[in-house]
Write a protein that holds these residues in place. Structure first.
Motif, mmCIF file in Angstrom:
data_model
loop_
_atom_site.group_PDB
_atom_site.id
_atom_site.type_symbol
_atom_site.label_atom_id
_atom_site.label_comp_id
_atom_site.label_asym_id
_atom_site.label_seq_id
_atom_site.Cartn_x
_atom_site.Cartn_y
_atom_site.Cartn_z
ATOM 1 N N GLN A 33 -12.084 3.355 6.524
ATOM 2 C CA GLN A 33 -11.697 2.791 5.210
ATOM 3 C C GLN A 33 -12.489 3.435 4.071
ATOM 4 O O GLN A 33 -11.953 3.646 2.981
ATOM 5 C CB GLN A 33 -11.910 1.276 5.226
ATOM 6 N N GLU A 34 -13.763 3.758 4.363
ATOM 7 C CA GLU A 34 -14.594 4.370 3.322
ATOM 8 C C GLU A 34 -14.040 5.740 2.905
ATOM 9 O O GLU A 34 -14.032 6.093 1.728
ATOM 10 C CB GLU A 34 -16.040 4.529 3.823
ATOM 11 N N LEU A 51 -10.612 9.080 -1.049
ATOM 12 C CA LEU A 51 -9.385 9.806 -1.392
ATOM 13 C C LEU A 51 -8.594 9.071 -2.482
ATOM 14 O O LEU A 51 -8.062 9.687 -3.397
ATOM 15 C CB LEU A 51 -8.500 10.002 -0.151
ATOM 16 N N VAL A 52 -8.536 7.745 -2.369
ATOM 17 C CA VAL A 52 -7.774 6.927 -3.334
ATOM 18 C C VAL A 52 -8.400 7.032 -4.720
ATOM 19 O O VAL A 52 -7.695 7.040 -5.742
ATOM 20 C CB VAL A 52 -7.681 5.458 -2.845
ATOM 21 N N GLU A 53 -9.740 7.114 -4.754
ATOM 22 C CA GLU A 53 -10.440 7.186 -6.042
ATOM 23 C C GLU A 53 -10.343 8.571 -6.686
ATOM 24 O O GLU A 53 -10.819 8.784 -7.803
ATOM 25 C CB GLU A 53 -11.913 6.790 -5.858
ATOM 26 N N SER A 54 -9.752 9.543 -5.963
ATOM 27 C CA SER A 54 -9.616 10.904 -6.510
ATOM 28 C C SER A 54 -8.152 11.144 -6.913
ATOM 29 O O SER A 54 -7.322 10.239 -6.826
ATOM 30 C CB SER A 54 -10.016 11.923 -5.436
ATOM 31 N N GLU A 55 -7.867 12.389 -7.293
ATOM 32 C CA GLU A 55 -6.493 12.747 -7.661
ATOM 33 C C GLU A 55 -5.562 12.749 -6.454
ATOM 34 O O GLU A 55 -4.358 12.900 -6.582
ATOM 35 C CB GLU A 55 -6.487 14.143 -8.315
ATOM 36 N N MET A 56 -6.146 12.562 -5.304
ATOM 37 C CA MET A 56 -5.365 12.597 -4.071
ATOM 38 C C MET A 56 -4.296 11.523 -4.056
ATOM 39 O O MET A 56 -3.187 11.732 -3.553
ATOM 40 C CB MET A 56 -6.330 12.406 -2.874
ATOM 41 N N CYS A 62 0.432 7.798 4.780
ATOM 42 C CA CYS A 62 -0.892 7.732 4.134
ATOM 43 C C CYS A 62 -0.949 6.528 3.183
ATOM 44 O O CYS A 62 -1.922 5.751 3.191
ATOM 45 C CB CYS A 62 -1.163 9.007 3.333
ATOM 46 N N LEU A 63 0.097 6.382 2.376
ATOM 47 C CA LEU A 63 0.136 5.292 1.385
ATOM 48 C C LEU A 63 0.184 3.927 2.075
ATOM 49 O O LEU A 63 -0.492 2.983 1.655
ATOM 50 C CB LEU A 63 1.338 5.475 0.455
ATOM 51 N N VAL A 64 0.978 3.825 3.150
ATOM 52 C CA VAL A 64 1.079 2.543 3.902
ATOM 53 C C VAL A 64 -0.295 2.159 4.451
ATOM 54 O O VAL A 64 -0.703 0.993 4.382
ATOM 55 C CB VAL A 64 2.133 2.673 5.036
ATOM 56 N N LYS A 65 -1.022 3.169 4.995
ATOM 57 C CA LYS A 65 -2.348 2.901 5.567
ATOM 58 C C LYS A 65 -3.306 2.407 4.472
ATOM 59 O O LYS A 65 -4.092 1.472 4.693
ATOM 60 C CB LYS A 65 -2.886 4.192 6.204
ATOM 61 N N CYS A 66 -3.215 3.029 3.287
ATOM 62 C CA CYS A 66 -4.067 2.600 2.157
ATOM 63 C C CYS A 66 -3.725 1.173 1.739
ATOM 64 O O CYS A 66 -4.607 0.377 1.359
ATOM 65 C CB CYS A 66 -3.895 3.545 0.966
ATOM 66 N N TYR A 113 -5.296 -1.261 4.113
ATOM 67 C CA TYR A 113 -6.709 -1.462 3.792
ATOM 68 C C TYR A 113 -6.873 -2.326 2.525
ATOM 69 O O TYR A 113 -7.974 -2.769 2.212
ATOM 70 C CB TYR A 113 -7.404 -0.113 3.535
ATOM 71 N N GLY A 114 -5.786 -2.482 1.770
ATOM 72 C CA GLY A 114 -5.848 -3.231 0.504
ATOM 73 C C GLY A 114 -6.395 -2.403 -0.641
ATOM 74 O O GLY A 114 -6.866 -2.932 -1.643
ATOM 75 N N LEU A 115 -6.337 -1.074 -0.483
ATOM 76 C CA LEU A 115 -6.877 -0.191 -1.530
ATOM 77 C C LEU A 115 -5.857 0.036 -2.645
ATOM 78 O O LEU A 115 -6.227 0.342 -3.774
ATOM 79 C CB LEU A 115 -7.275 1.162 -0.924
ATOM 80 N N ILE A 116 -4.557 -0.082 -2.318
ATOM 81 C CA ILE A 116 -3.510 0.058 -3.340
ATOM 82 C C ILE A 116 -2.465 -1.020 -3.123
ATOM 83 O O ILE A 116 -2.366 -1.605 -2.038
ATOM 84 C CB ILE A 116 -2.829 1.461 -3.300
ATOM 85 N N LYS A 117 -1.667 -1.256 -4.173
ATOM 86 C CA LYS A 117 -0.616 -2.266 -4.069
ATOM 87 C C LYS A 117 0.708 -1.581 -3.753
ATOM 88 O O LYS A 117 0.907 -0.419 -4.088
ATOM 89 C CB LYS A 117 -0.515 -3.033 -5.393
#
Length: 929
Positions: free
Chosen positions: A876-877, A882-887, A913-917, A920-924
């Motif tokens: 998750q880290e 990756l989520v916090e970058s332009e990725m 990739c997006l589903v996995k994020c 993790y609750g990193l994106i909606k």
């Protein structure tokens, strides 16, 4: 001073890091420094564990026993000895050890399970043993019963051979009075039974010194030589193979890998090996020995007497053979088949004897040894010269002729002996055809070097022309012509240095081609026509005319496939000339100008030796069936197939493989298989040329078709041998392409490449400045990282392997990027640790990954997105980074695209990739466009 306890701890650390070699060193050092018995027991026990891991079972059992001697109830040592003994096949002893372990710790499940397993194994072994014994008895009953059906006997004979190949089966035959029964089979005089018995004995002796010694003593070398002396090629070769197997086993070569199994007896084999050599030398001059038997005796001497590696100092076997048997070899070399008292010979015997002389002479280390060899030859030749007995004199000239086909420098010195040249001249003018025949052949062999030829040109040409004009005998005519051909080619490939008048070389060649195609002439004489062409084809006009003459080419190829192997070198030389695969010295322009200024001769290239003419000739040779002839020549199981001949064949193969379009034809006609032995044995130059030809084939062919079955594993070593700085860039590049192709086939092939220590070299080429080499090496590594052992190397600490792969992903070269991204995708999928490591090896990792995920080439983009998914999936880290970058923006951009069959695989990975994020609750969640 080092502390024993500290060394023990150091060894334990090495053991945990799987570094068993250093662990052994630490424990061994500690043993030497301590007298404490309990610590010694622990050290022996620990070292035994290392040996177990290294599969050195005999050493593991020995160390465990020493620990048990100190402490009889050391349960770890007992269990380790049990494991080692089981691997050595000593099941009953292993069973006793685990029984003691189970008595000390009755509740230990591992001990109970091992007890059950070993008990079952022992029962099965006894069952097989009893059933094998019964089968062996039954087979011998069928074979020795004269009334049993032929089909039944053949089946029993084949079963016996198969059983002898297995260690357990060979031992059962041996223990059940099998050698005596096999001897009875040989004494039936039935060829099929003899072959079955001899082949079974060969299997039983292979890699087993004690059994080979016992069988040799029981049968007796006299009997074996008598069997080999029979006039039956198959039986003679089978007995020769048996003697070779016994020699290998006695000298410790070709031993079966038995993971450290210790021999039960220490045998002194030197006496037996000397006895075999003495008997083989006696066979050479015995009239009772067939031509086949004599050939096999010469082959065995040739293979086993001279040193295989000149760095070994001891050449005592060669010295012994020269002192005890050189005169016997010279007698064979000097035989004249047409004379009534000639020993039984085949068409190959004299040539094999000449090659043996050459090998023995080359094996000498100093001038006194060479002088002794020469003196024995001189004394022998002098003893044969008798003006009153023409046949004896003929034998002397034939001996000189044979020596010149072997150690030529020695032959040249013998030519200088008083009266030798005079004898040759006198014989040329003799009325007897046999005298002329022998003299002309001797003259031909004497005309080998340019320096010698200048002397012979003044006398030899006149002599040979005289013989050619006078004789009505075709045999002598052809030989005289070959002598003229040889003298005419003394200028080599140099267009400007022709010995004869313009056009006469082509006339000679035309006559040779005519004789070559004439089936009314005997093979031995037609062979001389090829010998003539071997010299004349140095001339480009001649080689061009020859490849246009399809019947002459086909006639030569047919001769190459016959039992007469003395033709091999001539055919190979002719083909080297036709394909221009000989070495050509590059002329330095400055030196050429200097030579012209000082009126020195400068070699000239013939217009027909230019590249386009050579390519046309190669195509014609392939069309005429050159590959099947070459494949047949490579299979020649004779000393006549010398390392020099193998080198010539390798040169031809490499020239034939030049055009990728021809490689399919070469593979289809068995060229791939034929190249393997040439790449593994021969001169260094020959092995490199054959390896390069193999690389060319392996680079673009389906390995399963080019190298069927187990042969494909033999191709790996020659290809790996091309991966060094001494080889040129093209050889490196094509070897890497070949290894890439092989490594994509199976994990077994990948393991073979790793075992041949190719990985460090492949990694070095990944650093290369040369784009194509870097690309080929990276593609090869991309295939290799599928293997777990390779992955472990990337996981291990203290190396830059992963950093190199990540940086190569940032290269501008698309092919390098693609291969590196593929490797990175597989590595990050296989190990979560590598996902973390990737983010630490270079600060550029994120920028490189983003470039991959936005790449215009779908294949590269897909691999980049798979790497991104592996990182997100691993932790998750990492996903958060990756989520916090332009990725995130890149993944969203790709994932939001409408479905498209051409790039659906790319879109799907971005969405995963997006589903996995989201998980993790990193994106909606987002709504699809």
């Amino acid at each position: 001073m080092e502390d024993p306890a500290g060394l023990k701890d150091e060894g334990n650390k090495y053991f945990q890091a799987n570094d068993y070699e250093n662990a052994i060193n630490s424990y061994t050092k500690a043993m030497k420094l301590t007298m404490d018995k309990s610590l010694q027991a622990v050290l022996y026990r620990n070292r035994a564990a290392c040996f177990l891991k290294k599969e050195s079972y005999a050493q593991a059992a020995s160390d465990a026993s020493r620990a048990i001697d100190i402490n009889a109830s050391d349960i770890k040592a007992l269990y380790r000895r049990c494991q080692a003994l089981e691997s050595l096949g000593k099941l009953d002893q292993a069973f006793k050890d685990v029984q003691r372990c189970a008595t000390i710790e009755p509740r230990n499940k591992i001990f109970q399970e091992t007890l059950r397993r070993l008990g079952a194994k022992i029962q099965e072994k006894l069952r097989i043993q009893f059933s094998t014994d019964a089968r062996v008895q039954n087979m011998f009953e069928i074979l020795l019963d004269g009334n049993s059906e032929r089909e039944k006997r053949e089946k029993a004979a084949n079963n016996l051979i198969v059983l002898g190949r297995e260690e357990a089966g060979a031992e059962r035959i041996f223990q059940n009075n099998g050698v005596k029964l096999l001897l009875q089979l040989i004494e039936t005089k039935n060829p099929e039974m003899i072959l079955a018995a001899v082949r079974t004995l060969s299997s039983m002796c292979t890699g087993h010194k004690a059994r080979a010694t016992a069988i040799l003593h029981f049968l007796g070398i006299d009997k074996m030589c008598m069997w080999m002396a029979v006039d039956n090629e198959e039986i003679s070769m089978a007995v020769c193979n048996l003697l070779q197997v016994i020699t290998d086993s006695l000298s410790g070569e070709g031993e079966k890998e038995q993971h450290g199994k210790e021999a039960a007896l220490v045998l002194d084999t030197k006496k037996d090996l000397k006895m075999i050599t003495m008997h083989l030398l006696d066979m050479l001059v015995s009239k009772k020995v067939s031509g086949q038997g004599r050939d096999q005796a010469l082959n065995l001497l040739s293979k086993n007497i001279p040193r295989k590696d000149l760095r070994i100092h001891d050449n005592s076997k060669t010295i012994f053979v020269i002192d005890s048997g050189l005169r016997k070899i010279l007698k064979v070399v000097g035989q004249v088949p047409e004379l009534p008292n000639c020993l039984p010979l085949t068409e190959n015997t004299r040539m094999i004897a000449s090659i043996l002389l050459n090998k023995l002479y080359d094996d000498l280390r100093c001038d006194p040894e060479r002088d002794n060899f020469r003196e024995i030859c001189e004394e022998y030749i002098k003893s044969k010269v008798d003006p009153q007995d023409m046949d004896k004199t003929l034998h002397a000239v034939q001996t000189v002729s044979g020596i010149m086909q072997g150690p030529f420098d020695l032959g040249n010195k013998l030519l200088g002996m008083t009266g030798v040249m005079e004898m040759m001249v006198a014989l040329c003018g003799s009325e007897r055809e046999i005298d002329q025949l022998v003299a002309v052949e001797a003259l031909i062999h004497a005309s080998t070097k340019l320096s010698r030829a200048t002397f012979i040109i003044t006398n030899g040409v006149t002599l040979l022309k005289e013989v050619y004009k006078k004789t009505k005998n075709e045999k002598i005519k052809i030989r005289a012509l070959v002598g003229l051909c040889k003298l005419g080619s003394a200028g080599g490939t140099d267009y400007g240095l022709r010995q004869f008048a313009e056009g006469s070389t082509e006339k000679l060649a035309k006559q040779c081609r005519k004789w070559l195609c004439s089936t009314s002439i005997d093979i031995r004489t037609r062979k001389w026509a090829v010998e003539g062409l071997a010299y004349l084809t140095l001339d480009a006009d001649v080689k061009d005319d020859f490849v246009e003459d399809k019947p002459a080419l086909e006639a030569m190829f047919e001769l190459a496939k016959t039992s007469d192997k003395t033709i091999l070198y001539s055919v190979a030389s002719t083909l080297v000339n036709c394909t221009n695969s000989y070495d050509v010295k590059e002329l330095v322009p400055e030196l050429v100008q200097l030579a012209q200024f000082s009126k020195q001769h400068v070699p000239e290239e013939h217009p027909k030796d230019k590249k386009d003419f050579v390519l046309k000739r190669v195509k014609r040779l392939l069309k005429a069936g050159v590959i099947s002839a070459l494949a047949c020549m490579v299979k020649a199981d004779s000393a006549i197939l010398t390392d020099q001949t193998k080198e010539l064949l390798a040169r031809v193969f490499l020239a034939l493989c030049e055009d990728p379009k021809d490689r399919g034809t070469i593979v289809a006609q068995g060229g791939g298989k034929a190249l393997i032995p040439l790449a593994l044995e021969g001169t260094d130059v020959g092995k490199v040329k054959a390896s390069h030809a193999l690389a060319k084939i392996a680079a673009i062919s389906n390995p399963d078709i080019a190298f069927p079955g187990e042969r494909v594993y033999e191709v790996v070593r020659p290809l790996v041998s091309l991966l060094n700085t001494e080889r040129d860039g093209l050889q490196n590049y094509e070897a890497l392409l070949g290894l890439t192709n092989l490594s994509g086939r199976s994990d077994k092939l990948r393991l073979k490449i790793i075992k041949e220590k190719a990985l460090p070299d492949i990694e070095n080429y990944m650093f290369e400045n040369h784009d194509q080499l870097r690309q080929a090496a990276t593609e090869c590594m991309c295939n290799l990282v599928v293997n777990k052992e390779v992955q472990e190397r990337f996981v291990a600490d203290g190396n830059d392997r992963l950093k190199l792969i990540v940086l190569l992903c940032g290269e501008d070269d698309v092919k390098v990027q693609n291969a590196a991204a593929g490797a990175l995708a597989m590595l990050t999928a296989a190990h979560k640790k590598l996902c973390h490591k990737m983010t630490q090896v270079t600060t550029q990792w994120l920028e490189i990954l983003q470039r991959l995920c936005l790449h215009e080439k779908l294949e590269v983009q897909h691999r980049g997105l798979v790497v991104a998914y592996n990182l997100i999936n691993a932790d998750q880290e990492l996903a958060k980074k990756l989520v916090e970058s332009e990725m995130l923006e890149i993944l969203t951009l790709v994932g939001k695209q409408a479905d498209d069959s051409k790039k659906q695989h790319v879109i799907n990975v971005a969405r995963e990739c997006l589903v996995k994020c989201m998980d993790y609750g990193l994106i909606k969640p987002f709504s699809q466009a």
